[in-house]
Design an enzyme around this catalytic site. Structure first.
Site, PDB file in Angstrom:
ATOM      1  N   SER A  11       2.100   4.443  -1.485  1.00  0.00           N
ATOM      2  CA  SER A  11       1.732   5.324  -2.608  1.00  0.00           C
ATOM      3  C   SER A  11       2.801   6.366  -2.900  1.00  0.00           C
ATOM      4  O   SER A  11       2.884   6.857  -4.022  1.00  0.00           O
ATOM      5  CB  SER A  11       0.384   6.009  -2.332  1.00  0.00           C
ATOM      6  OG  SER A  11       0.468   6.827  -1.193  1.00  0.00           O
ATOM      7  N   GLY A  62       0.792  -1.223   0.000  1.00  0.00           N
ATOM      8  CA  GLY A  62       0.000   0.000   0.000  1.00  0.00           C
ATOM      9  C   GLY A  62       0.826   1.275   0.000  1.00  0.00           C
ATOM     10  O   GLY A  62       0.334   2.338   0.398  1.00  0.00           O
ATOM     11  N   HIS A 103       8.818   6.407   4.421  1.00  0.00           N
ATOM     12  CA  HIS A 103       8.149   7.190   5.464  1.00  0.00           C
ATOM     13  C   HIS A 103       7.547   6.250   6.491  1.00  0.00           C
ATOM     14  O   HIS A 103       7.081   5.163   6.168  1.00  0.00           O
ATOM     15  CB  HIS A 103       7.068   8.108   4.872  1.00  0.00           C
ATOM     16  CG  HIS A 103       6.122   7.412   3.943  1.00  0.00           C
ATOM     17  ND1 HIS A 103       6.430   7.117   2.651  1.00  0.00           N
ATOM     18  CD2 HIS A 103       4.850   6.972   4.132  1.00  0.00           C
ATOM     19  CE1 HIS A 103       5.406   6.530   2.062  1.00  0.00           C
ATOM     20  NE2 HIS A 103       4.441   6.402   2.954  1.00  0.00           N
TER      21      HIS A 103
END
Ligand code: 5GP
Ligand code: ZN
Length: 115
Positions: free
Chosen positions: A96, A94, A101
């Site tokens: 994106s 997941g 991060h």
């Protein structure tokens, strides 16, 4: 790295709600918060994901996990009740934005398993 939105945030070329900065790291509020506290902690240098971390990045990752995230969790008032740290990685993970991060999420009860 050109055209990387998080590199631009780290360089202050794009505005963000910064909550922390030092030589190696910035932390800022997520644009679409998924919890009352939702901060992204990123290295200033471009690293694509957890998978792209190298031997030389061990100090950086330790700094983020040992120094920065616990300090922010305390400052943001979620340390006592608990919080979640997430590093989505790759397509099925997941991710994106392809700049490493760590999501710091808190201020509500988290569900498990994640969606
Ligand atoms: P990922 O889905 O890659 O794990 O997380 C990327 C996160 O970055 C998302 O939660 C998204 O809301 C956040 N995000 C994307 N673009 C921006 C932006 O320009 N500013 C901020 N503050 N957050 C962003
Ligand atoms: Zn980047």
């Amino acid at each position: 790295m050109a055209d990387c939105i998080f590199c631009k945030i780290a360089a202050k070329e794009i505005p963000s709600s910064l909550v922390y900065e030092d030589e190696q790291v910035v932390a800022f509020k997520d644009l679409e918060p998924q919890a009352p506290v939702h901060v992204l902690v990123i290295p200033k240098k471009h690293v694509e994901s957890v998978l792209a971390l190298a031997e030389e990045d061990k100090g950086l990752v330790s700094h983020i996990l040992v120094d920065v995230i616990p300090k922010l969790a305390k400052e943001l008032g979620v340390a006592e009740r608990g919080f979640r740290v997430v590093a989505n990685t790759g397509e099925e993970g997941g991710q994106s934005v392809k700049h490493l991060h760590f999501h710091l999420l808190g201020g509500r009860s988290m569900q498990w398993p994640p969606g």
